[in-house]
Design an enzyme around this catalytic site. Structure first.
Site, short mmCIF file in Angstrom:
data_model
loop_
_atom_site.label_atom_id
_atom_site.label_comp_id
_atom_site.label_asym_id
_atom_site.label_seq_id
_atom_site.Cartn_x
_atom_site.Cartn_y
_atom_site.Cartn_z
N ASP A 247 6.50 -1.65 -3.72
CA ASP A 247 7.34 -2.08 -3.08
C ASP A 247 7.18 -3.99 -2.85
O ASP A 247 7.77 -4.54 -3.50
CB ASP A 247 7.38 -2.09 -1.29
CG ASP A 247 9.19 -2.52 -0.79
OD1 ASP A 247 10.11 -2.68 -1.38
OD2 ASP A 247 8.64 -3.05 0.21
N HIS A 248 6.12 -3.97 -2.46
CA HIS A 248 5.63 -5.48 -2.32
C HIS A 248 4.82 -6.18 -4.21
O HIS A 248 5.44 -7.25 -3.44
CB HIS A 248 4.15 -5.40 -2.01
CG HIS A 248 4.69 -5.33 -0.20
ND1 HIS A 248 3.23 -5.55 0.89
CD2 HIS A 248 5.93 -5.18 0.22
CE1 HIS A 248 3.70 -5.43 1.85
NE2 HIS A 248 4.97 -4.93 1.63
N ASP A 249 5.38 -5.25 -4.94
CA ASP A 249 5.26 -6.17 -6.42
C ASP A 249 6.59 -5.74 -7.04
O ASP A 249 7.23 -6.85 -8.15
CB ASP A 249 5.09 -4.73 -7.13
CG ASP A 249 4.60 -4.89 -8.59
OD1 ASP A 249 4.70 -6.00 -9.64
OD2 ASP A 249 4.36 -4.10 -10.10
N THR A 328 9.38 -11.36 -8.84
CA THR A 328 10.04 -11.14 -9.67
C THR A 328 9.89 -9.32 -9.26
O THR A 328 9.34 -8.65 -8.28
CB THR A 328 8.99 -10.77 -11.14
OG1 THR A 328 7.57 -9.88 -10.68
CG2 THR A 328 8.42 -11.87 -11.62
N SER A 334 2.93 -8.16 -9.75
CA SER A 334 2.58 -9.55 -9.31
C SER A 334 1.71 -9.23 -7.98
O SER A 334 1.65 -10.76 -7.28
CB SER A 334 4.35 -10.31 -9.31
OG SER A 334 4.61 -9.10 -8.21
N ARG A 403 2.34 -10.96 1.48
CA ARG A 403 1.54 -9.54 2.47
C ARG A 403 0.53 -9.06 2.78
O ARG A 403 0.48 -7.65 3.45
CB ARG A 403 3.05 -8.44 2.89
CG ARG A 403 4.25 -9.33 2.75
CD ARG A 403 5.02 -8.82 2.41
NE ARG A 403 5.03 -8.80 1.07
CZ ARG A 403 6.58 -8.37 0.04
NH1 ARG A 403 7.23 -8.16 0.72
NH2 ARG A 403 6.68 -7.77 -1.29
N GLU A 406 -1.53 -7.32 5.88
CA GLU A 406 -0.67 -6.73 7.04
C GLU A 406 -1.02 -5.73 7.16
O GLU A 406 -1.37 -5.03 8.85
CB GLU A 406 0.89 -6.21 6.41
CG GLU A 406 1.87 -7.75 7.03
CD GLU A 406 3.33 -7.45 6.41
OE1 GLU A 406 3.62 -6.30 6.04
OE2 GLU A 406 3.64 -8.81 6.29
N HIS A 501 9.24 4.11 5.99
CA HIS A 501 9.08 4.28 7.79
C HIS A 501 9.80 4.47 8.36
O HIS A 501 8.40 4.55 9.38
CB HIS A 501 9.94 2.74 7.94
CG HIS A 501 10.21 1.15 7.49
ND1 HIS A 501 10.92 0.16 7.70
CD2 HIS A 501 9.17 0.76 5.87
CE1 HIS A 501 10.19 -0.75 6.89
NE2 HIS A 501 9.65 -0.53 6.33
#
Length: 745
Positions: A247-249, A328, A334, A403, A406, A501
């Protein structure tokens, strides 16, 4: 005359940054801008004067709020800023965000003035022309579109993607690029039609009912217990943490850079009313967790400038507030390489001839394996080991995504992939001694990006949405289609992909070489792992964490246990030094973004609308839960999409309900087919290289870049040690010899 004013004011903006440590210099720039605006007043007609005076007021308001935010940042302990800092855009992005805030504030002021004049509530689209809207954006400092006049053809542009994603699509250069708007698959639904979130105006009704406060929804619907939820019989904890990592990519929606209200200048922590960017979460009476508090601070996502809206929109839609994806959209690793030229340079080791990524110069694990580098900040915001005292600090880690710090599993996955890049780059240099450092870097980056795509699409997504839905919504690869926009959609980033989540465990397990509880470094409660990179260096490195991820079952939600206590009652979001509620945050974020309700998305995916309790019971079979939902929302059309999407009965073999499976599948198909550099596209890799890439796996990456010697064949599948584990010597690996190039050719 107005155009002349625009051009001159634009020059002032281009030389200015809104957020700077040098606040006195910033204030002087702002005063110069204001003075310039006033110098034009006498030369303009009444309409133009009103526009410029509103711009001037907005500039002052935004500057004042940012000044207040900066003072608060310096006056409070640094650890309270960690979460905010990890979710702020880079400096260049912040400038554009603040320009967008000036634009939005100007619209609010103009609407108030026009409403007073007409003695009724009006929308901006009623009295502003398209040209005036563009001028306001220009005056606000929104930069011109970043897309080039034309994209390069041939050479490296054929072989390697740009770091920002620009020109992946040569006809639509900004599709999927960093710092562009999240895609809207359905128009936004704001309370005023333009920017106010659902629930913004007290007394506003939807289909005859008030929307329930999000904390009340969480209290009544999100069943919790102090124990962890059910164990997933099929999948490991790695499935959950890979979901967060990937998700962070592909998505990162930054928060507003201001933590004070623009119109009032009041710190958001000290107010319970709604005033941009403050949208506090109201606390019901007698809420045991928060006692006498009446609200919790919540900061709106940053707005986007109009330059990302390259498609034709109706003027009313053009005025709707949009949110930005600052990274992106592509599955391009990334997380490893960054999304901007500036960050890419920080992450590369330019002193190496092997195209390596930079690593930590001070610390390694006990076997000499590298850690991530530290940020270049001697007082970064991450926690320190208790009792550190005068000993040297251990700063936050630096990675392609801000992030990274985290939570410990994120740090572990980021570190493994930096090691993998350097392992591949070192071997490629041995195979191709004539290659330059940049060629080795780009080829290694290309391989690592392909592995991210393969692991995600082949091994992860089918487990989430199910093989049947995967085949129906994604199917086999048919090639690149330049008519497909791969940009991440707002509903995917804000609702559908937040399904995970509800599957986060209460503990981070740390295991020894026998996959038993580690004697020296025992397992931790989730909240003990936030922003604590020191635990990696001081407490056994990556290996104990990785063993926990691949050998422990994931948590699995059901309708009697929807979120663990660590997230609903002990979540420490560090913009605020107190507990928060992740379920309430997700619901508030969906309203902040103007997401249409559950029923609209059902229709979008081809399902019938839910029109009654009986209909709702067909998709959520827990009758008591349906009664609570309808008592809260009153009408099925009012139900927040994240909540109902999460509560739907999951289909056997999936980890989501039908709606989220549809939305996730649609997004993944667009990511794949709208990517000119997708690994399966002919010409990106040779046939032999594609075959070798398919042999590789996340298990092999763990074997090559950690101290693990035994792994499961599929690290996402639940398995017991030792019967379901294999020696790393038996795990297949790609043969990099197929990348060997004849220097004579």
């Amino acid at each position: 005359m107005l155009q002349y004013a625009v051009e001159n004011l634009k020059k002032h903006f281009e030389a200015s940054t809104y957020v700077s440590c040098a606040l006195e210099e910033q204030q002087k720039r702002m005063e110069n801008q204001v003075a310039f605006v006033w110098s034009q007043q006498e030369k303009l007609n009444n309409s133009e004067t009103l526009l410029l005076s509103s711009i001037q007021e907005s500039l002052q308001m935004v500057n004042r709020a940012l000044h207040e935010t900066e003072k608060r940042n310096h006056s409070q302990p640094s650890y309270t800023q960690m979460f905010a800092l990890s979710r702020e855009a880079a400096a260049a992005g912040s400038n554009e965000i603040n320009a967008a805030e000036v634009f939005q504030t100007t619209l609010q002021l103009l609407k108030k003035k026009e409403s007073r004049r007409q003695k009724r509530s009006v929308s901006a689209s009623e009295f502003l022309s398209l040209e005036e809207v563009k001028l306001i954006a220009n005056l606000s400092g929104c930069p011109s579109p970043l897309q080039p006049a034309s994209c390069p053809i041939g050479g490296d542009s054929e072989k390697y993607r740009t770091i920002s994603g620009v020109c992946n699509n040569r006809n639509k250069p900004l599709w999927g690029a960093a710092s562009t708007v999240l895609a809207r698959w359905l128009p936004a639904e704001y309370e005023d039609g333009e920017s106010q979130p659902k629930g913004w105006n007290i007394g506003h009704q939807y289909r005859g009912f008030h929307l329930p406060p999000v904390r009340e929804v969480s209290n009544k619907i999100m069943q919790i217990s102090s124990e962890c939820c059910l164990e997933d019989e099929a999948y490991s904890q790695m499935l959950v943490d890979w979901g967060q990592y990937i998700d962070h990519d592909i998505s990162f929606t930054p928060q507003s850079t201001s933590k004070a209200a623009f119109l009032e200048g009041v710190n958001c922590l000290h107010m319970c009313g709604n005033s941009n960017p403050c949208f506090p979460i109201q606390i019901p009476l007698h809420d045991k967790l928060f006692g006498s508090k009446s609200c919790l601070p919540f900061f709106r996502s940053a707005p986007a400038c109009l330059n990302g809206l390259t498609h034709t929109l109706h003027p009313q839609q053009l005025l709707q507030r949009q949110q930005m994806n600052s990274i992106t959209s592509f599955l391009d690793a990334s997380t490893v390489y960054g999304h901007s030229i500036e960050l890419q340079k920080m992450l590369r080791n330019f002193s190496s001839s092997e195209g390596l990524l930079t690593v930590n110069r001070e610390h390694t694990d006990t076997a000499g394996r590298a850690y991530l580098p530290f940020v270049n900040n001697p007082t970064s915001a991450c926690f320190q080991e208790p009792g550190t005292g005068l000993r040297k600090r251990l700063e936050c880690f630096l990675a392609g995504d801000s992030r990274v710090n985290e939570i410990l599993p994120l740090i572990a996955l980021h570190t493994v992939w930096v090691r993998e890049h350097n392992r591949i780059a070192t071997q490629l240099k041995q195979l191709n001694t004539h290659w330059s450092a940049n060629t080795i870097y780009q080829e290694s980056r290309k391989i690592v990006g392909a592995l991210h795509q393969i692991i995600t699409m082949r091994d992860y997504i089918p487990k989430i949405i199910g093989e049947e839905t995967f085949n129906q919504t994604i199917g086999p690869y048919d090639g690149y289609d330049d008519a497909i926009n791969p940009s991440i959609s707002n509903v995917f980033a804000t609702a559908a992909f937040r399904f995970g989540h509800a599957t986060i465990s209460t503990h981070i397990r740390r295991l020894n070489e026998s996959f038993q509880e580690h004697d020296t470094f025992p397992s931790l409660k989730l909240h003990q792992t936030f922003f604590s990179p020191w635990r990696i260096i001081k407490e056994g490195g990556l290996d104990p964490i990785l063993r926990g991820l691949i050998s422990q079952p994931a948590a699995r939600q059901n309708q009697h246990h929807l979120m663990n206590e660590e997230l609903k009652e002990k979540l420490m979001v560090l913009t605020i030094p107190e507990a928060l509620d992740l379920a309430a945050l997700n619901l508030q974020r969906g309203r902040d973004h103007g997401l249409p309700g559950y029923n609209d998305w059902r229709v979008f995916c081809g399902y019938d609308r839910v029109q009654s309790k009986a209909d709702l019971k067909d998709v959520i079979h827990d009758r008591a839960l349906v009664e609570k939902i309808m008592d809260l929302y009153g009408h099925p059309d009012n139900i927040d999409v994240w909540l109902a999407g999460l509560l739907e009965d999951s289909v056997p073999g999936t980890r989501t309900g039908p709606l989220f499976a549809c939305l996730i599948g649609k997004q993944m198909k667009m990511l794949r087919e709208g990517d000119r550099f997708w690994w399966e596209k002919p010409g990106v890799f040779s046939q032999q290289q594609r075959q070798e890439l398919q042999r590789h796996s996340l298990s092999r990456v763990l074997c090559d870049n950690s101290g693990l010697t035994e792994v499961p064949i599929d690290p996402f599948s639940a398995g017991k040690y030792p019967e379901h584990f294999r020696s790393c010597t038996t795990i297949p690996s790609m043969d990099l010899d197929v990348w060997k190039e004849d220097p004579e050719k």
